[in-house]
Structure formats: C-alpha cells, structure tokens
Design an enzyme around this catalytic site. Structure first.
Site, PDB file in Angstrom:
ATOM      1  N   GLU A 177      -3.632   7.590  -4.592  1.00  0.00           N
ATOM      2  CA  GLU A 177      -4.148   6.992  -5.833  1.00  0.00           C
ATOM      3  C   GLU A 177      -5.618   7.385  -6.003  1.00  0.00           C
ATOM      4  OE1 GLU A 177      -3.550   2.759  -5.916  1.00  0.00           O
ATOM      5  OE2 GLU A 177      -1.465   2.919  -5.258  1.00  0.00           O
ATOM      6  N   HIS A 196      -0.484  -0.066  -9.678  1.00  0.00           N
ATOM      7  CA  HIS A 196      -1.152  -0.899  -8.677  1.00  0.00           C
ATOM      8  C   HIS A 196      -1.716  -2.170  -9.316  1.00  0.00           C
ATOM      9  CE1 HIS A 196      -3.396  -0.676  -4.567  1.00  0.00           C
ATOM     10  NE2 HIS A 196      -3.071  -1.928  -4.873  1.00  0.00           N
ATOM     11  N   ARG A 234       0.844  -1.181   0.000  1.00  0.00           N
ATOM     12  CA  ARG A 234       0.000   0.000   0.000  1.00  0.00           C
ATOM     13  C   ARG A 234       0.887   1.241   0.000  1.00  0.00           C
ATOM     14  NH1 ARG A 234      -3.561  -2.945  -1.277  1.00  0.00           N
ATOM     15  NH2 ARG A 234      -5.633  -3.181  -0.361  1.00  0.00           N
TER      16      ARG A 234
END
Length: 383
Positions: free
Chosen positions: A239, A256, A210
C-alpha cells in the site's frame, strides 16, 4: 513555553484534542521528514508513518502516539532506548471492523457463499476485534471457531480452538492478527499457499488486519484455481501501490478503511489526547464531537413479515454500512492516472460512517424475539 505537537492531518479533531497543550502542527502522514521535527515535543501518527531512528534521531520528540490498534509501524525498541513515551489506541475501532466483516458476510450469504447453520467461520486472532467479530458472526447463524496461540499462552484456561480443528472444519476464515515480523508468533507471510492448502473445505477468506500477513500471489493463485471461492480484502501488500489484479479477483476490495467509522477514528484521537494530557501532568478534559445520522431510525414494516431474520438484518446493514460503495470507489481509483495517490485520497477523504450503535430499530413484532436478540447482539438500539 508550550512546544509543538505534530498531528497527522487525518486524525479527526486533532487540533481540538491537543490545542490546550501546545501548538498543533498538522502534517501529511507519508511526507513527514526528520527535518520537520526540529522543534517537535510530540508526534501523533497513523499507520502510514514509519516511526524509527531515521525519523526521530536528534529531534526533541518526547512522546509518540499512534491513533491505531497496530504498532508495526513503530520501532518500540528505539523508543524505549531513547526513553520516549509511547501510546497506541487498542480496541479503538473494534466495532467498526466488526461491522465491516458482518456487512461482508451478509453480502456473501446473499450470493450463496455460506448457509446459516451449516458453515463454520474461523477467527484468526481473538483480541478486541476478533472477539467482537466472533459474537456478531454467531448472531448470523455461523458456527465460530477461535484461534489465537499468543492469547492461549497468556490465558491457559481460555476456550480457544486448535489450528487443527480450524483446518478440519472451517469454510470461511477472517484474520485479525497484528503484523509481527519475528518471534514465535510472527505473522508476516503467515498465510501462504501451504497454509491455505491445509484447509480442505475453505471457500472464503477475509483480511482486514495487515496486507503483509498474507502472501498475496498465493491467495490469488488459489482463488484462480477454484480452491477459494471469494476474497474480501481491505488491506494489501505494498500500500498504497496495490496490485490491480488483486482487486480484480476480490469479491469485495476496499482501501484499508474497515476501521474508519466516525467512532473508530475519534476513539483513536481520544486515546491519544488522554494519554498526552496525563504525560503533561494535566487532567484529560477533551471529548470528541460525535455526529449522529440524519435518519437513525429503521422501521420494521409489514413488508418484512415473511422475510427471514438475516434478510431483515441485511436490510439494516445497508443503512449502517453499504460495503459495495467502498468497493466501487476503489475500483474506480485504480483507473486514475496515479492509482497510489487515488488510494490515499480515498482514505483521506473518507466520508462519515456510522456503526450499528447509532441506529434505532422500531416496531419489531412480539413474535420475532430471536430477531430482536440478534439485533441487540449486533449492537443496534432496539426500541
């Protein structure tokens, strides 16, 4: 009468997985509102949808599932308080992330950022993903240290390493921790300038867990000062509105998608489908349709005879996962008029990606037994 099952449109084969249990309603993960759920019995999400009281209060939702390993986007206390059933998909994409990190490590080796037999990789977080990544890294000739204090507390006899040992030894770090914002093992903002500075020999940082685990500006400051030589980043703060400066500074930057192999995504769908079938008192009956590569065979030809094991493994990984393609796609996306929309579009339209398990390696000479063993450890089918 069957109710409505809201399923994120990016959960692959979602309609098929839940269609026997009610009306499947697809939705865009960032756009879902409480008013959409007035007739929803179940909600299946991915990591971009925040599931809490503001979304679910006064709705009939009885079941929530996330097709992801992490649960930081789910208010579990709220679900428990409302007696809403919940499931996640731990380990669903562990092999995909292992392949991502392995591909990155091989590319870094080719550029001279580490050397077989002399460099040390620290694995921070040794659950499903970290454990498999550690085994793969050892097959590449890296010495691996494993750091996971919550696991050490749960399993006092486990052979995990101390943070001090990592600090004294590691030249590379890769992070595989959940995002937790409180408690004794909170990881939000864990990796800051002071934390990184305590590793005097550190050259490479890889983050696929993360973005909020790392203080991005601190990471960039250390990279620009020369204290860090290379960054591999699949996750970012804020994000989808990620910072162009971060991408510019990275050796590899990807949107991601480290866990986005076809197996990883369909394993997530399967975990949710099985859990919801059981919740409904039904026997799980759905199985995903898993494609195979058009050309799944990699032949060891005479031209590879003089190459090292890692050179041939790098050749194989170019077939499995050419990581530079995703890096180039993200850099192009940041030049679009709206980079945040482009970031999400890359994830939504991500092409089919396979894993090492999908490829067969043939004609390895009998005198290359160590190579054969490494390929098997990495998950290839060696014939």
């Amino acid at each position: 009468m069957p109710g409505k099952i809201f399923v994120d449109e990016n959960i692959p084969q979602g309609r098929e997985a839940f269609s026997g249990l009610g009306e499947v309603v697809p939705f865009a993960g960032r756009d879902l509102k409480k008013s959409d759920l007035t007739e929803a019995d179940a909600l299946m999400v991915r990591s971009i949808t925040l599931v809490d009281a503001s979304l679910l209060e006064d709705t009939p939702v009885q079941f929530v599932g996330t097709a992801t390993i992490g649960t930081d986007h789910i208010d579990l206390n709220y679900l428990n308080g409302r007696d809403i059933a919940f499931t996640a998909a731990p380990g669903c994409n562990a092999d995909a992330v292992k392949d991502y990190v392995t591909a990155a490590l091989l590319a870094l080796r080719e550029k001279g950022y580490w050397t077989e037999g002399s460099d040390v990789l620290g694995i921070v977080g040794c659950g499903h993903v970290g454990s498999r990544t550690a085994i793969a890294a050892e097959a590449l000739g890296l010495r691996v240290l494993r750091y996971d204090p919550p696991r050490q507390e749960r399993e006092p006899g486990s052979s995990l390493d101390s943070l001090q040992t990592l600090r004294e030894t590691c030249t590379l770090l890769t992070f595989h921790v959940p995002l937790s914002r409180s408690g004794p093992y909170a990881t939000q903002g864990m990796v800051d300038a002071a934390w990184l500075s305590s590793f005097p020999n550190l050259n490479v940082v890889v983050n696929t867990c993360r973005g909020e685990v790392v203080i991005e500006n601190d990471l960039l400051t250390m990279q620009k000062s020369g204290r860090l030589k290379a960054l591999v980043l699949d996750v970012f703060e804020n994000e989808p509105a990620i910072a162009a400066a971060t991408v510019d500074s990275a050796f590899f930057a990807t949107p991601h998608i480290a866990g986005h192999s076809v197996h990883g995504k369909l394993n997530g769908t399967l975990a949710l489908s099985q859990a919801y079938h059981r919740f409904c008192g039904r026997t799980p009956a759905w199985n995903p349709r898993i494609p195979t590569p058009l050309d799944q065979q990699i032949v060891f030809s005479s031209g590879f005879g003089a190459q090292s094991d890692l050179d041939f493994i790098s050749h194989c990984y170019q077939r499995v996962y050419p990581i530079h393609v995703d890096d180039a796609s993200l850099r192009r996306a940041l030049r679009e008029p709206d980079p945040a929309i482009a970031f999400d579009s890359l994830r939504k339209r991500y092409p089919i990606r396979f894993e090492t398990r999908d490829f067969e390696i043939t004609e390895i000479p009998s005198d290359r037994k160590p190579l054969r063993e490494k390929l098997v450890t990495l998950g290839f089918q060696v014939l």
